[in-house]
Scaffold this motif. Structure first.
Motif, PDB file in Angstrom:
ATOM      1  N   ASN A  46      -3.622  13.046  -2.482  1.00  0.00           N
ATOM      2  CA  ASN A  46      -5.004  13.259  -2.905  1.00  0.00           C
ATOM      3  C   ASN A  46      -5.328  14.744  -2.982  1.00  0.00           C
ATOM      4  OD1 ASN A  46      -5.429  10.529  -3.092  1.00  0.00           O
ATOM      5  ND2 ASN A  46      -6.363  10.333  -1.060  1.00  0.00           N
ATOM      6  N   SER A  49      -3.685  16.196  -6.115  1.00  0.00           N
ATOM      7  CA  SER A  49      -4.395  15.767  -7.318  1.00  0.00           C
ATOM      8  C   SER A  49      -5.698  16.530  -7.497  1.00  0.00           C
ATOM      9  CB  SER A  49      -4.664  14.260  -7.244  1.00  0.00           C
ATOM     10  OG  SER A  49      -5.430  13.826  -8.343  1.00  0.00           O
ATOM     11  N   ALA A  50      -6.430  16.718  -6.396  1.00  0.00           N
ATOM     12  CA  ALA A  50      -7.698  17.437  -6.482  1.00  0.00           C
ATOM     13  C   ALA A  50      -7.472  18.891  -6.885  1.00  0.00           C
ATOM     14  CB  ALA A  50      -8.428  17.360  -5.142  1.00  0.00           C
ATOM     15  N   GLN A  80      -6.927  19.106 -10.555  1.00  0.00           N
ATOM     16  CA  GLN A  80      -8.190  18.981 -11.279  1.00  0.00           C
ATOM     17  C   GLN A  80      -8.960  20.300 -11.283  1.00  0.00           C
ATOM     18  OE1 GLN A  80     -10.380  15.663  -9.709  1.00  0.00           O
ATOM     19  NE2 GLN A  80      -8.714  14.207 -10.058  1.00  0.00           N
ATOM     20  N   SER A  98      -7.338  22.517 -13.859  1.00  0.00           N
ATOM     21  CA  SER A  98      -7.678  22.088 -15.214  1.00  0.00           C
ATOM     22  C   SER A  98      -9.106  22.478 -15.584  1.00  0.00           C
ATOM     23  CB  SER A  98      -7.495  20.573 -15.331  1.00  0.00           C
ATOM     24  OG  SER A  98      -7.888  20.118 -16.616  1.00  0.00           O
ATOM     25  N   ALA A  99     -10.040  22.270 -14.644  1.00  0.00           N
ATOM     26  CA  ALA A  99     -11.434  22.612 -14.911  1.00  0.00           C
ATOM     27  C   ALA A  99     -11.605  24.116 -15.082  1.00  0.00           C
ATOM     28  CB  ALA A  99     -12.317  22.095 -13.782  1.00  0.00           C
ATOM     29  N   ARG A 158     -18.422  21.047 -13.528  1.00  0.00           N
ATOM     30  CA  ARG A 158     -17.159  20.332 -13.317  1.00  0.00           C
ATOM     31  C   ARG A 158     -16.273  21.076 -12.311  1.00  0.00           C
ATOM     32  NH1 ARG A 158     -15.755  18.766 -19.648  1.00  0.00           N
ATOM     33  NH2 ARG A 158     -17.308  17.058 -19.835  1.00  0.00           N
ATOM     34  N   ALA A 213     -14.967  19.601  -8.794  1.00  0.00           N
ATOM     35  CA  ALA A 213     -13.550  19.572  -8.420  1.00  0.00           C
ATOM     36  C   ALA A 213     -13.321  20.276  -7.094  1.00  0.00           C
ATOM     37  CB  ALA A 213     -12.705  20.211  -9.521  1.00  0.00           C
TER      38      ALA A 213
END
Length: 301
Positions: free
Chosen positions: A119, A122-123, A126, A129-130, A152, A156
């Motif tokens: 987790n 993954s965070a 993100q 990406s943001a 966003r 994140a």
């Protein structure tokens, strides 16, 4: 000068007494080695024979002792047979099922840990990406698009903080660097909030603590008083120290009222270990010397 020596041991000990003159109790007979059980039965049989003419013999303690000694001998014989013949298939099956259950619990715990770490990863992806999307928009984006992208990114970042918080709740961290003195749980065991898991001490700051300073002696002491300390492990070495703390409240042990005194000892040898026995020589005045056994311990534990 007067001297009193007492050995302080970290390991548990048991007192072994001679076989009692009165009939033994079940707790004294079970479990027993074969030779002891046979001797107990012989003694119980002799006592039983002395009163076997009593019409109420079944209510006498000799009859109960006879029954207990017989049961203890049968149990010892059963244990001897188990040692000689090995475990039965049923016993092996029960042990195997317990091992499988413990391994399943370990696997479940490991799976949860892996999930929490995934987790976090993954965070963090993100967030990256943001941030990349925000960078692209800043090159020529409208005010509304920039605001959406910033929201966003903040979302994140909050997800990363939440994942890290959940990961931290699954980890056990020591409040300071030190040495593990004891482990109170085993892998796969369930624990409850507040349950001690480890005994940790900072062995870089070892101290000495008295164990039997009487109330008649403590009134002569004060902080910063000079002391001499010796250890059973280093009999030819004398260490200098000072009194740093005197307990305001007494403790009772075996009917004696004692006070705990903490000592700061300079230049302790690296070979000394946590829990070793020390002897403390405190010069209170010209007429009287206090010499007591004490314990060495890690200061933060």
């Amino acid at each position: 000068m007067w001297r009193r020596r007492r050995r302080v041991c970290a390991r548990p000990s048991a007192n072994i007494a001679k076989w009692p003159a009165t009939p033994p109790t079940p707790s004294a007979l079970w479990p027993l080695p074969m030779s002891t059980a046979q001797a107990a039965l012989k003694q119980a049989q002799a006592a039983y024979n002395d009163v076997r003419g009593d019409p109420k013999i079944s209510a006498r303690p000799e009859a109960r002792a006879m029954y207990e000694a017989t049961a203890a001998l049968e149990a010892a014989q059963a244990r001897a047979a188990l040692v000689e013949n090995g475990p039965t298939p049923q016993q092996l099956a029960v042990a195997s099922s317990r091992i499988d259950a413990a391994q399943a619990q370990v696997n479940a715990i490991q799976s949860r840990m892996d999930g929490l770490e995934a987790n976090v990863q993954s965070a963090m992806a993100q967030v990256a990406s943001a941030q990349a999307a925000l960078d692209r928009l800043l090159a020529g984006a409208r005010v509304e698009e920039i605001a959406i992208a910033e929201a966003r990114v903040q979302s994140a970042q909050a997800a990363v903080a939440s994942a890290n918080a959940r990961l931290e709740t699954s980890q056990v961290l020591a409040p300071f660097a030190g040495q593990v003195g004891a482990i109170h749980v085993r892998l796969g065991e369930s624990i409850t909030p507040g349950q001690p898991l480890l005994l940790v001490g900072d062995t870089s700051m070892m101290c000495v603590e008295t164990t039997d300073l009487r109330e008649t002696d403590v009134v002569h002491l004060h902080t910063d008083m000079a002391v001499e300390v010796t250890f059973d492990a280093l009999p030819n070495r004398v260490f200098q120290g000072t009194v740093t703390k005197i307990a305001p409240v007494s403790t009772s042990e075996k009917g004696s009222t004692n006070y705990t005194v903490q000592l700061d000892v300079q230049n302790l040898d690296a070979e000394l270990r946590w829990g070793m026995t020390a002897f403390v020589n405190i010069q209170a005045d010209r007429q009287l010397t206090y010499e007591r056994p004490a314990d060495s311990y890690a200061e933060r534990h």
